[in-house]
Scaffold this active site. Structure first.
Site, PDB file in Angstrom:
ATOM      1  N   CYS A 111       0.966  -1.156  -0.038  1.00  0.00           N
ATOM      2  CA  CYS A 111       0.006  -0.098  -0.023  1.00  0.00           C
ATOM      3  C   CYS A 111       0.956   1.147   0.029  1.00  0.00           C
ATOM      4  O   CYS A 111       1.869   1.230   0.591  1.00  0.00           O
ATOM      5  CB  CYS A 111      -0.922  -0.131   1.229  1.00  0.00           C
ATOM      6  SG  CYS A 111      -1.922  -1.428   1.365  1.00  0.00           S
TER       7      CYS A 111
ATOM      8  N   GLY B 189       1.132 -16.996  -6.538  1.00  0.00           N
ATOM      9  CA  GLY B 189       1.588 -16.340  -7.789  1.00  0.00           C
ATOM     10  C   GLY B 189       1.536 -17.428  -9.177  1.00  0.00           C
ATOM     11  O   GLY B 189       2.373 -18.079  -9.225  1.00  0.00           O
ATOM     12  N   GLY B 190       0.308 -17.304  -9.800  1.00  0.00           N
ATOM     13  CA  GLY B 190       0.149 -18.090 -10.660  1.00  0.00           C
ATOM     14  C   GLY B 190       0.004 -19.672 -10.591  1.00  0.00           C
ATOM     15  O   GLY B 190       0.389 -20.395 -11.417  1.00  0.00           O
TER      16      GLY B 190
ATOM     17  N   GLY C  33      -4.835 -17.574  -6.334  1.00  0.00           N
ATOM     18  CA  GLY C  33      -5.576 -16.249  -6.694  1.00  0.00           C
ATOM     19  C   GLY C  33      -6.524 -16.204  -8.011  1.00  0.00           C
ATOM     20  O   GLY C  33      -7.393 -16.634  -8.165  1.00  0.00           O
TER      21      GLY C  33
ATOM     22  N   GLY D 173      -1.437 -14.329 -12.221  1.00  0.00           N
ATOM     23  CA  GLY D 173      -1.545 -15.418 -13.227  1.00  0.00           C
ATOM     24  C   GLY D 173      -0.185 -16.403 -13.481  1.00  0.00           C
ATOM     25  O   GLY D 173       0.937 -15.702 -13.076  1.00  0.00           O
TER      26      GLY D 173
ATOM     27  N   THR E 199       1.526  -8.887  -6.315  1.00  0.00           N
ATOM     28  CA  THR E 199       1.371  -8.753  -7.952  1.00  0.00           C
ATOM     29  C   THR E 199       2.334  -7.813  -8.239  1.00  0.00           C
ATOM     30  O   THR E 199       2.405  -6.602  -7.766  1.00  0.00           O
ATOM     31  CB  THR E 199      -0.057  -8.308  -8.254  1.00  0.00           C
ATOM     32  OG1 THR E 199      -0.386  -7.188  -7.545  1.00  0.00           O
ATOM     33  CG2 THR E 199      -0.965  -9.451  -8.353  1.00  0.00           C
TER      34      THR E 199
END
Lengths: 298, 324
Positions: free
Chosen positions: B131, B247-248, B269, B220, B196
């Protein structure tokens, strides 16, 4: 049956037939489980590209027709717009498809017989025929207004002619029916039919115009919106648009699970694609939150 | 013989290692119309903020080769509505809830931690460090080891002692091991990676950025090698720290790859957008793969790829092609 209605399922469907309808493709898929849960206005999402695809997002399609044959079939109508829909257009009979459906909130239907005007733009008309069936079973009168840019992009004119009390066609280039937009023809259709309610499905600009006409006549309008979605079942948060709630507060509603059918006057069409300043949780005013500059997070 | 799939997120035992990834299952309720949430190791919620957030304008999503770019901007109802409506629903469904929190200042993270400390049904708190820090020109906390540690230690100090703090790291840093070490020193009980990485896509037809926000987070299969590299480096440097890998991950093979690199929990995800049953399918495939390789316990596979060649305890014959 009652409990399962509307609850989505994931099934492997088998393509039964494929055909071209003017500028569009129509695909009939044997999808047991989806067909019997379907109500007019629902949509389905389809995984495109096969098992080793590089396309991770699903594609959402409105359903043109549902039939009980072969254990339950659904028919999708779509235009080729990118790699995903191009892949889908190449499917042949007996190919299998990964489908999730039925998804979304269907069209609410009136309890008592009344007069309904159904407005379709481009292939958005596809989702109106199942609705027309249901309305007619309940003794409603159905009038159609269908339009598109040109004659080959008007979908379902023949079927509408068979089903509708009246049918009005409009094209922007004048190649079919009246020259102009559906909203040019709509006021006289509403007036002549003494319509009680308007249902519409099509591009956002058309829905905005249809809503304005219905508001002028002071009759309810139900619109089915089309927004880009990654999932279709409410987890990706990408298909939002500003909608005014029962409490008068604008929220960024998900068109997949809060819609795709909304009351037209509740959708802030002029603000679609933005976060209105008065929406719940809109940036600005609250410095503490980090405002609109957050990144890299979903 | 079935494989013992139990795993630990710090000291919290999970029935299996597969969880949702923050921001990929909304509040969890959406997936429960497909299957029982209690069958997952845990449900990780979207990142909760103090006040409601409307997020970013649309378009929020763009598909890229084997990936998705998103710029949702933490849309959510705020912590009060979350505690009132969303969390009880998760608890009622028997799900283990890991709550992800996000803030623009250390004070905001601390306030969120205080609010969650006495909430029933929270299994762990994940600190989303990606953030923007409003007190530091909007640079993300995760970019800076000191800022990350400050957030983590304030959350750790505020939160009930028995609630694990999981620090979620971003891969867009020069030295992820330094950030990881700093978070652990600050009191993180576990690490989650990767968030990400920042990406961008331009629509060549409209000749404009594909996302309203311009840049977005890439997820992805496209980012899996990046995630495995981060896991590998951090596990090598901090072998005792539990890691949530993500992660993917789209298959059991992908999950096993993360586990061999050092993850003891694997979050799913983007695959959830493609397949609502992705978590259960991946869990089934993972258990099958472990069984094929002769493992009796999932824990035996964690970080196994770090062993020198030949030291593997298992027969490594007739394994199929690797997932790479």
């Amino acid at each position: 049956m009652k409990e399962t209605a509307g609850t989505p399922v994931q099934v492997t469907g088998t393509v039964l037939t494929t055909r071209r309808v003017d500028a569009y493709h129509a695909l009939t898929v044997v999808a047991p489980g989806i067909a019997e849960r379907f109500r007019p206005g629902h949509f389905v999402s389809v995984a495109v590209g096969g098992p080793h695809t590089s396309m991770p997002a699903r594609r959402a399609f409105s359903v043109h027709d549902v039939k009980p044959d072969y254990g339950g079939t659904v028919e999708l109508v779509f235009a080729v717009r990118g790699r995903g829909t191009a892949w889908l257009a190449e499917r042949k009979a007996r190919d299998t498809l990964d489908l999730v459906g039925p998804l979304g909130r269907p069209f609410p239907v009136p309890r008592d017989p009344c007069t309904c005007v159904l407005v379709g733009g481009e292939y958005g008309s596809a989702s109106l025929f199942a609705l027309a069936d249901t309305l007619q079973q309940r003794g409603c009168r159905v009038d159609f207004v269908l339009g598109a840019a040109s004659a080959d992009r008007v979908f379902g004119a023949l079927r509408a002619r068979r089903m509708g009390e009246t049918i009005t066609l409009t094209t922007e280039d004048g190649s079919l029916g009246l020259r102009g937009l559906v909203t040019d023809a709509l006021p006289s259709v509403i007036a002549d039919a003494r319509a009680d309610v308007v249902y519409a499905c099509g591009p956002m600009s058309m829905l905005r115009g249809v809503t304005a006409v219905a508001v002028e006549f002071d009759i309810p309008v139900q619109v089915s919106v089309e927004e880009a979605m990654a999932c279709g079942y409410g987890v990706c948060m990408t298909c939002v648009l500003p909608v005014i709630g029962d409490d008068g507060v604008t929220r960024m509603a998900r068109s997949c699970v809060d819609g795709p059918v909304f009351r037209g006057e509740r959708v802030r069409f002029e603000d679609v694609g933005t976060i209105p300043f008065d929406a719940l949780g809109a940036p600005g005013g609250r410095v503490q939150e980090g405002g609109a500059h957050s990144r890299n997070v979903s | 013989m079935s494989v013992d799939m139990r795993t630990y997120l710090a000291h919290v035992e999970l029935a299996n290692p597969i969880t949702t990834a923050a921001g990929c299952a909304a509040s969890g309720a959406e997936l429960s119309q497909f299957f029982e949430l209690a069958r997952l190791g845990a449900v990780v919620t979207r990142s909760i903020t103090m006040a409601p957030r409307a997020g970013r304008p649309t378009p929020r999503m763009a598909e890229t080769p084997s990936g998705l770019l998103n710029g949702v901007g933490l849309q959510g109802p705020g912590v009060e509505a979350f505690l009132e409506r969303e969390l009880p629903r998760l608890v009622d469904r028997g799900a283990r809830a890991v709550v992800s929190i996000a803030g623009g200042s250390v004070a905001e993270y601390t306030a969120l931690a205080r609010r969650l400390s006495d909430a029933p049904g929270v299994a762990a708190v994940e600190v989303n460090l990606s953030c923007p820090n409003v007190e530091d020109l909007g640079r993300v906390f995760a970019r800076d080891p000191a800022a990350s540690a400050e957030v983590v230690s304030s959350v750790r100090a505020t939160l009930r002692y028995d609630l694990p703090v999981v620090a979620k790291l971003a891969p867009d840093v020069a030295d992820i091991v330094a950030v990881a070490r700093s978070c652990v020193d600050g009191g993180a009980d576990a690490l989650a990676m990767i968030n990400t990485p920042l990406g961008m896509s331009i629509d060549v037809d409209t000749m404009r950025p594909a996302l309203a926000a311009g840049t977005g987070g890439l997820s992805g299969p496209a980012i899996r090698p990046l995630a495995v590299r981060c896991l590998w480096q951090v596990h090598a440097a901090l072998p005792g720290v539990p890691i949530v890998g993500m992660g993917g991950v789209a298959s059991g093979r992908d999950a096993l790859e993360m586990i061999l690199a050092g993850a003891c929990v694997v979050a799913v995800g983007t695959a959830l957008f493609h397949d609502p049953y992705a978590c259960l399918r991946i869990l089934r495939e993972l258990e099958e793969l472990l069984k094929e390789r002769g493992f009796e316990r999932l824990a035996d596979a964690v970080g196994l790829a770090h062993r020198p060649p030949g030291a593997g305890p298992r027969h490594r014959t007739d394994l199929e092609e690797t997932s790479l």
